[in-house]
Write a protein that holds these residues in place. Sequence first.
Motif, PDB file in Angstrom:
ATOM      1  N   GLN A   1      90.677  63.531 110.250  1.00  0.00           N
ATOM      2  CA  GLN A   1      89.698  64.089 109.297  1.00  0.00           C
ATOM      3  C   GLN A   1      89.668  63.312 107.991  1.00  0.00           C
ATOM      4  O   GLN A   1      88.623  62.851 107.579  1.00  0.00           O
ATOM      5  CB  GLN A   1      89.905  65.597 109.043  1.00  0.00           C
ATOM      6  N   THR A   2      90.846  63.135 107.346  1.00  0.00           N
ATOM      7  CA  THR A   2      90.841  62.311 106.130  1.00  0.00           C
ATOM      8  C   THR A   2      92.240  61.780 105.882  1.00  0.00           C
ATOM      9  O   THR A   2      93.230  62.445 106.185  1.00  0.00           O
ATOM     10  CB  THR A   2      90.337  63.100 104.898  1.00  0.00           C
ATOM     11  N   PHE A   3      92.272  60.580 105.314  1.00  0.00           N
ATOM     12  CA  PHE A   3      93.574  60.004 104.922  1.00  0.00           C
ATOM     13  C   PHE A   3      93.903  60.337 103.480  1.00  0.00           C
ATOM     14  O   PHE A   3      94.991  60.059 103.008  1.00  0.00           O
ATOM     15  CB  PHE A   3      93.529  58.466 105.065  1.00  0.00           C
ATOM     16  N   ASP A   4      92.946  60.854 102.781  1.00  0.00           N
ATOM     17  CA  ASP A   4      93.081  61.044 101.328  1.00  0.00           C
ATOM     18  C   ASP A   4      93.751  62.395 101.047  1.00  0.00           C
ATOM     19  O   ASP A   4      93.187  63.448 101.387  1.00  0.00           O
ATOM     20  CB  ASP A   4      91.670  60.983 100.722  1.00  0.00           C
ATOM     21  N   PRO A   5      94.923  62.391 100.434  1.00  0.00           N
ATOM     22  CA  PRO A   5      95.628  63.663 100.214  1.00  0.00           C
ATOM     23  C   PRO A   5      94.790  64.657  99.391  1.00  0.00           C
ATOM     24  O   PRO A   5      94.826  65.862  99.653  1.00  0.00           O
ATOM     25  CB  PRO A   5      96.886  63.268  99.431  1.00  0.00           C
ATOM     26  N   GLY A   6      94.026  64.124  98.436  1.00  0.00           N
ATOM     27  CA  GLY A   6      93.196  65.001  97.606  1.00  0.00           C
ATOM     28  C   GLY A   6      92.124  65.684  98.442  1.00  0.00           C
ATOM     29  O   GLY A   6      91.880  66.898  98.323  1.00  0.00           O
ATOM     30  N   MET A   7      91.473  64.917  99.321  1.00  0.00           N
ATOM     31  CA  MET A   7      90.412  65.467 100.172  1.00  0.00           C
ATOM     32  C   MET A   7      91.006  66.445 101.193  1.00  0.00           C
ATOM     33  O   MET A   7      90.418  67.464 101.519  1.00  0.00           O
ATOM     34  CB  MET A   7      89.696  64.328 100.931  1.00  0.00           C
TER      35      MET A   7
ATOM     36  N   LYS B   1      94.783  78.192 110.552  1.00  0.00           N
ATOM     37  CA  LYS B   1      93.365  77.828 110.590  1.00  0.00           C
ATOM     38  C   LYS B   1      92.999  76.986 109.359  1.00  0.00           C
ATOM     39  O   LYS B   1      93.460  77.261 108.248  1.00  0.00           O
ATOM     40  CB  LYS B   1      92.538  79.123 110.586  1.00  0.00           C
ATOM     41  N   CYS B   2      92.166  75.980 109.555  1.00  0.00           N
ATOM     42  CA  CYS B   2      91.704  75.175 108.420  1.00  0.00           C
ATOM     43  C   CYS B   2      90.674  75.977 107.624  1.00  0.00           C
ATOM     44  O   CYS B   2      89.931  76.781 108.183  1.00  0.00           O
ATOM     45  CB  CYS B   2      91.060  73.879 108.905  1.00  0.00           C
ATOM     46  N   ASP B   3      90.599  75.704 106.337  1.00  0.00           N
ATOM     47  CA  ASP B   3      89.721  76.495 105.467  1.00  0.00           C
ATOM     48  C   ASP B   3      88.238  76.306 105.762  1.00  0.00           C
ATOM     49  O   ASP B   3      87.425  77.146 105.399  1.00  0.00           O
ATOM     50  CB  ASP B   3      89.970  76.141 103.985  1.00  0.00           C
ATOM     51  N   TYR B   4      87.884  75.185 106.369  1.00  0.00           N
ATOM     52  CA  TYR B   4      86.460  74.932 106.618  1.00  0.00           C
ATOM     53  C   TYR B   4      86.016  75.429 107.980  1.00  0.00           C
ATOM     54  O   TYR B   4      84.843  75.397 108.330  1.00  0.00           O
ATOM     55  CB  TYR B   4      86.140  73.428 106.493  1.00  0.00           C
ATOM     56  N   CYS B   5      86.978  75.892 108.801  1.00  0.00           N
ATOM     57  CA  CYS B   5      86.673  76.200 110.196  1.00  0.00           C
ATOM     58  C   CYS B   5      86.027  77.570 110.318  1.00  0.00           C
ATOM     59  O   CYS B   5      86.514  78.557 109.777  1.00  0.00           O
ATOM     60  CB  CYS B   5      87.949  76.164 111.025  1.00  0.00           C
ATOM     61  N   SER B   6      84.900  77.623 111.036  1.00  0.00           N
ATOM     62  CA  SER B   6      84.218  78.901 111.218  1.00  0.00           C
ATOM     63  C   SER B   6      84.273  79.334 112.680  1.00  0.00           C
ATOM     64  O   SER B   6      83.550  80.227 113.084  1.00  0.00           O
ATOM     65  CB  SER B   6      82.764  78.778 110.766  1.00  0.00           C
ATOM     66  N   PHE B   7      85.116  78.655 113.462  1.00  0.00           N
ATOM     67  CA  PHE B   7      85.217  79.021 114.877  1.00  0.00           C
ATOM     68  C   PHE B   7      86.367  79.996 115.091  1.00  0.00           C
ATOM     69  O   PHE B   7      87.265  80.122 114.266  1.00  0.00           O
ATOM     70  CB  PHE B   7      85.408  77.759 115.726  1.00  0.00           C
TER      71      PHE B   7
ATOM     72  N   LEU C   1      98.836  65.811 106.947  1.00  0.00           N
ATOM     73  CA  LEU C   1      98.053  64.652 106.546  1.00  0.00           C
ATOM     74  C   LEU C   1      98.517  63.494 107.423  1.00  0.00           C
ATOM     75  O   LEU C   1      99.719  63.277 107.608  1.00  0.00           O
ATOM     76  CB  LEU C   1      98.319  64.359 105.068  1.00  0.00           C
ATOM     77  N   CYS C   2      97.561  62.757 107.963  1.00  0.00           N
ATOM     78  CA  CYS C   2      97.934  61.686 108.887  1.00  0.00           C
ATOM     79  C   CYS C   2      98.542  60.515 108.117  1.00  0.00           C
ATOM     80  O   CYS C   2      97.877  59.892 107.288  1.00  0.00           O
ATOM     81  CB  CYS C   2      96.699  61.244 109.670  1.00  0.00           C
ATOM     82  N   GLY C   3      99.781  60.220 108.373  1.00  0.00           N
ATOM     83  CA  GLY C   3     100.478  59.153 107.674  1.00  0.00           C
ATOM     84  C   GLY C   3     100.752  57.971 108.602  1.00  0.00           C
ATOM     85  O   GLY C   3     100.355  57.974 109.768  1.00  0.00           O
ATOM     86  N   ASP C   4     101.462  56.983 108.049  1.00  0.00           N
ATOM     87  CA  ASP C   4     101.752  55.768 108.819  1.00  0.00           C
ATOM     88  C   ASP C   4     102.514  56.096 110.104  1.00  0.00           C
ATOM     89  O   ASP C   4     102.234  55.538 111.166  1.00  0.00           O
ATOM     90  CB  ASP C   4     102.596  54.795 107.979  1.00  0.00           C
TER      91      ASP C   4
ATOM     92  N   ILE D   1      89.611  70.334 101.372  1.00  0.00           N
ATOM     93  CA  ILE D   1      88.972  71.067 102.467  1.00  0.00           C
ATOM     94  C   ILE D   1      89.927  72.051 103.132  1.00  0.00           C
ATOM     95  O   ILE D   1      89.544  72.802 104.014  1.00  0.00           O
ATOM     96  CB  ILE D   1      88.377  70.120 103.536  1.00  0.00           C
ATOM     97  N   GLY D   2      91.208  72.019 102.726  1.00  0.00           N
ATOM     98  CA  GLY D   2      92.167  72.972 103.279  1.00  0.00           C
ATOM     99  C   GLY D   2      92.444  72.708 104.756  1.00  0.00           C
ATOM    100  O   GLY D   2      92.507  73.630 105.562  1.00  0.00           O
TER     101      GLY D   2
END
Lengths: 380, 598
Positions: free
Chosen positions: A125-131, A15-21, A141-144, A135-136
């Motif tokens: 959701q994000t390409f930025d590894p830090g982001m 589960k992702c850290d931001y998910c409340s479902f 991470l979506c790469g090339d 958000i967990g």
Amino acid sequence: MKLGVYIHVPFCRRKCDYCSFYSVPVDTLSPEGRAGLEAYTRTIISEASMRLPQLPGAVIDTVYFGGGTPSMLEPRQVENVLSSLRGWADVEPGAEVTIEVNPEDSGKVSAFRDAGASRAVLGIQTFDPGMHRAIGRSSSLCGDDHLDSFFSVKGIVHCADMIAGIPGQDRAGLVAGLDRLCSLGAKHLSVYLLSIEKSTPLASRMKPGPGAGEEQRALFEAVMDFLAGRGFSHYEISNFAIPGFESRHNMKYWKFMPYLGLGPGAHSFIDGRRIMNVTGAVEYACSGGFSYEEDVRGKNSAAVEYLMTGLRLLEGVSVGDMESRAGFRLTPGMLARIDSLEKRGLVAVSGTGVDMTVRLSREGIFLSDGVIYEIVEELL
Amino acid sequence: MNLENVRNFSIIAHIDHGKSTLADRIIEACNLVDPRDRKEQMLDTMDIERERGITIKSNTITLNYESRKGGHYIFNLIDTPGHVDFTYEVSRALAACDGVLLLVDATQGVEAQTIANLYLALENDLAILPVINKIDVISADVESTKEGIEKSLGLDPQDAVPVSAKTGVGVADLLERIIEFIPPPKGDDSARLKALIFDSYFDKYQGAVIKVRIYDGTVKKGDVIKFMSTGNTYEVTEVGVFRIDLEKRKELIPGDVGYIIAGIKSVVDTKIGDTVTLAKDPASEPLTGFKDVKPMVFSGLYPMYSDDYDNLKDALYKLKLNDASLIFEPDNSFALGFGFRCGYLGLLHMEIVQERLEREFDLALVTTAPSVKYRITLTGGHVMTIDNPVKMPDLSTVELIEEPFVDATIVTPTDYVGNIMTLVSENRGVHKNMEYIDQRRVQLHYELPLAEIVFNFYDKLKSISRGYASFDYELKDFRPSDMVRVDILVNGEPVDALSFIVHRDKSRVRGKDIITKLKDIIPRHQFKIPLQAAIGASIIARENISPTRKDVTAKCYGGDITRKRKLLEKQKEGKKRMKQIGSVEVPQEAFLTILKIE
């Protein structure tokens, strides 16, 4: 009756850290995990076989596999579900069949297409590894490589989900990511503002500061401006599409049109009634896909729901349509509120009588929770 | 019984010095209570009294004591309310006594209230027997306590009886000393009836029950009595004394402490300090010392939920049945709706009333800032008093504003004198003098504006002295002061419930303080909200709440619209707890938070 079918797949690898479902962790590499998904698919098919015959004359024109992580399913399982739908109801030729796909499953997209999917939504959701870390997000991470294998599939509408408004998110980076998706041929982009929900792991480590709202708005305005420049129509608060590529399925939620939800916790809306399936995956499986209850609502609920969902569409709501679908006419009090909102620049009104439409202004988009509340308050 | 064998006395002490515990020991030693029925602090009957360790309503009890030296004695132990707000009631209870036990905690020494109580006892010409309590505690310092008793109380430390009310050590000796030290009552049973009302309470079935000390004459069932201050007459239905419960007697005679029931509808009709006499043969002069007590502190009291208005009204009437000093009248605030303007004897009285309303009647209340009574002379010479900031006339029509000042006594360890002097001068206090009680502690005398005391002075005093300083005050007089009314404006609309009267020098700071708090409490709106503090038309402080720039939530989820609907319902619930001020919604809690001054 045109019918949308939603198939809820409440499974995730983690589960992702931001998910409340509600979601259940499943290891697709383990025999138990695979057996679980197989059993789940059988129950969906069983539920379809029981519920669709109760809707004589239904013509399915959209199907949506949402989650959770529906791309954890085998393409064969998707195909089996779709063929069971065809077995119990008419499915329109050219029906829109959408599946949400996590980056790590992007290699399965062509097989999903072959199984019957016409749209795939890549959960970037994000390409930025830090982001991504911030958000967990649990998926890769979506790469090339992921992008290559996703966008190289022909004969499918490419869509993507992004999150904006992560504290510390870089505006240029966010826009560059969208730019990349546009260049790759994405036709539909959903951009959600991060909301930090109570009792999620994210909430325990991320507290929005006083300027967070401002920052989110600035990011989202950058997104709006950029996508407008690339020919996208901003048709719903969080959704952008090249005209003609709007999500017909999601449109049913916003336009008060009927849909059947299959799977644990799925919601249906048929003949003005809202049905909720049992949430737990185990309870669902034990019931053979036949445990649901009606969400009994108050007398004004139809009108509230109509406005609450309809106003999210930037084309707005039409008074005539509302009368015919929700059986409700705006009260003088509500008209006065709308008038006041218009004077404050939060909604735009055109036409009169049954031809009247009300829609959010650009400012109204950002204050939509308050605007919608103000209009429907007397009905609550 | 012979008057020689009666002793009427009270225990007076600073708060927490063990008064109630000592009373319990005395009651025990007189075998009134079956040990199985014993509760701590027998005389404190309300929960709130037991919890706070203070006595709100005084209780009285008649005890039988067998002296070790032989002889049967009657002890009338008259309990007194334990706080500065009830000074007058204390003084009347003491007037019913012939002596007092002045209790001093050996671990604390003489405190401000000890001194204040001593003065009350002296005014009533009572025999004062010092008692040193808590001698069993390791930190007890009996010698220093004796020094304090001698130096600051002017009593003979030789007389002091050491006891531990907790363990009972010394109590037996104390009872013998009471017989020797406290004089028996005097009185003439053939003279005209003179009885002092020192307390009263309301009984559902009997109406007001008055507690009296008989000086002269007798009273019995069937007598028609007359209250000398009001002239009202009543027929006596029952007289008696206080044991565990009421114990009927044929008559009350001089020296007796007991009760009279006479079909009196309300305690409001029974004025403490009044003299009871017989209607057909009245005393020529009442007993001295009667005063009609007036409230000193005022505040608005509103139900948090407007539906509760009638409940609040009923509750106030019920409290009033037993608390004649509580006054209230209907009030209407634009911001808070319908409520009451209430007058109290002091801050503690205010807190107690509010706490009882919330606890015993389960009401959620919003209380406006406490105010004192101001005397205002208008330019035309007309004089008025106001206790509510909204009633303050326009300053251009005002010649003079006077505010109440008190004589305040603060007792503190010497370490905190500097802090306290600073605090007092910040609160416009005038230093009168300072005396050493013993080597460690001093007694400071000030004149202070009551308005500053009601503004959290006591809490500040406690915090800067780490809880060691004690404080007592008595109303002195009215003095001219440069007072102004500060209005709080939200988006240009004055919020009447937040207006307050303050000395001009402090107006800016206090106004700023309130709007700063408001800024944190009022949620952002779709527009900018200016917050201002103003004296008349001139703005003395200003803040802005910047507008919301984002109020939008993410998607529906697979056709599940229930979350969104719940969000709307939550918004609606939230709105019920909002007060609409112009176009601004102010959470109810805002008033609670702001009015709770730090």
